[in-house]
Enzyme design. Sequence first.
Site, mmCIF file in Angstrom:
data_model
loop_
_atom_site.group_PDB
_atom_site.id
_atom_site.type_symbol
_atom_site.label_atom_id
_atom_site.label_comp_id
_atom_site.label_asym_id
_atom_site.label_seq_id
_atom_site.Cartn_x
_atom_site.Cartn_y
_atom_site.Cartn_z
ATOM 1 N N HIS A 164 2.112 4.555 -2.869
ATOM 2 C CA HIS A 164 2.087 5.836 -2.674
ATOM 3 C C HIS A 164 3.543 6.387 -3.325
ATOM 4 O O HIS A 164 3.547 7.412 -4.010
ATOM 5 C CB HIS A 164 1.768 6.493 -1.395
ATOM 6 C CG HIS A 164 0.271 6.194 -0.847
ATOM 7 N ND1 HIS A 164 -0.858 6.651 -1.480
ATOM 8 C CD2 HIS A 164 -0.151 5.532 0.181
ATOM 9 C CE1 HIS A 164 -1.865 6.084 -0.997
ATOM 10 N NE2 HIS A 164 -1.566 5.518 0.114
ATOM 11 N N HIS A 219 0.852 -1.256 0.163
ATOM 12 C CA HIS A 219 -0.163 -0.123 0.014
ATOM 13 C C HIS A 219 0.872 1.173 0.058
ATOM 14 O O HIS A 219 0.593 2.221 -0.719
ATOM 15 C CB HIS A 219 -0.831 -0.213 1.319
ATOM 16 C CG HIS A 219 -1.775 1.248 1.307
ATOM 17 N ND1 HIS A 219 -3.179 0.953 1.255
ATOM 18 C CD2 HIS A 219 -1.795 2.497 1.698
ATOM 19 C CE1 HIS A 219 -3.967 2.112 1.270
ATOM 20 N NE2 HIS A 219 -2.998 3.120 1.445
ATOM 21 N N GLU A 220 1.800 1.317 0.887
ATOM 22 C CA GLU A 220 2.613 2.687 0.983
ATOM 23 C C GLU A 220 3.530 2.834 -0.231
ATOM 24 O O GLU A 220 3.944 3.825 -0.580
ATOM 25 C CB GLU A 220 3.414 2.465 2.353
ATOM 26 C CG GLU A 220 2.683 2.388 3.667
ATOM 27 C CD GLU A 220 1.525 3.481 3.770
ATOM 28 O OE1 GLU A 220 1.672 4.657 3.013
ATOM 29 O OE2 GLU A 220 0.456 3.140 4.211
#
Lengths: 105, 274
Positions: free
Chosen positions: B157, B153-154
């Site tokens: 980003h 997820h990170e």
Amino acid sequence: MADGSGWQPPRPCEAYRAEWKLCRSARHFLHHYYVHGERPACEQWQRDLASCRDWEERRNAEAQQSLCESERARVRAARKHILVWAPRQSPPPDWHLPLPQEKDE
Amino acid sequence: MAGAPDERRRGPAAGEQLQQQHVSCQVFPERLAQGNPQQGFFSSFFTSNQKCQLRLLKTLETNPYVKLLLDAMKHSGCAVNKDRHFSCEDCNGNVSGGFDASTSQPPKVLGLQVRATAPHLLKGLKDTSDLKCIVLCQNNIHNQAHMNRVVTHELIHAFDHCRAHVDWFTNIRHLACSEVRAANLSGDCSLVNEIFRLHFGLKQHHQTCVRDRATLSILAVRNISKEVAKKAVDEVFESCFNDHEPFGRIPHNKTYARYAHRDFENRDRYYSNI
């Protein structure tokens, strides 16, 4: 599309076979229905596999054309959404960190 | 930039995600030095920080989602280094992680507290403007699968930050887009995870989940109303839900992620022959 003796299928034929097999699996049906609310369409992978094998065996120009058109359509479909942000031409200037060897400076 | 909340936990949306602009990438040594030994059979051998580090290492070395993201970022000029770009620390609330996209301004200009007492992170850096990191909440990540998902997820980003001019702080649409992508591509909204959250749905439920979780993530880092957050998600959804870079598809499980990585490694042959 590169013509002549240098051309080869965009993917190995085994990749088309693997994608077709995955597409037809029950698990993929479930995933696709969960995301899109409809059954997946796998016929194009089968056509591409046949084209790839046709090229490998007989160097069929029609198979080459078919494969190229199919993959270009996939690329167009993947890029048809309008970007929300502007792409960078280079990475963020402050992303790079000193190498570990420079720790002692 | 939100860390996915533990699927076993349910509770209010607010506070589930890390407030990115108030997160320091630095670990306070008084928390780091001793870790926080927990009760239990396995915990007696490792501190929570050690477990976090071990799980992170395993994720970086073996998880196909993460390996593809790391390769894609390296290809884009943003090579990721475990020690420089990841930080395991205790977090407040029910959060799993976060991405700090500080600009070239020193973190304190943006309201972040900068502690100069974390030499293990500061060493090797010219100044604090070089800080970039993904925070992993060691007190809230309890198994390897969760670590895999949070890191994925990170990194999505981080990948967006690397490849595009994402205005994290002043453009709500940009934030919404990255959150939609992260929820869509990290496995946050897999059928199994939604069932664990007691969110039951099948036909197109994935999209509902992505909208909801992206909205929650925005609310955690922006002082705006739910309606404004939802509107931002709705405006960008069509575009960002269909932006599957660098995977080229929605990776529903590791098989899909491996196929995506195979395609990424094959991209030169692919684009030169179509």
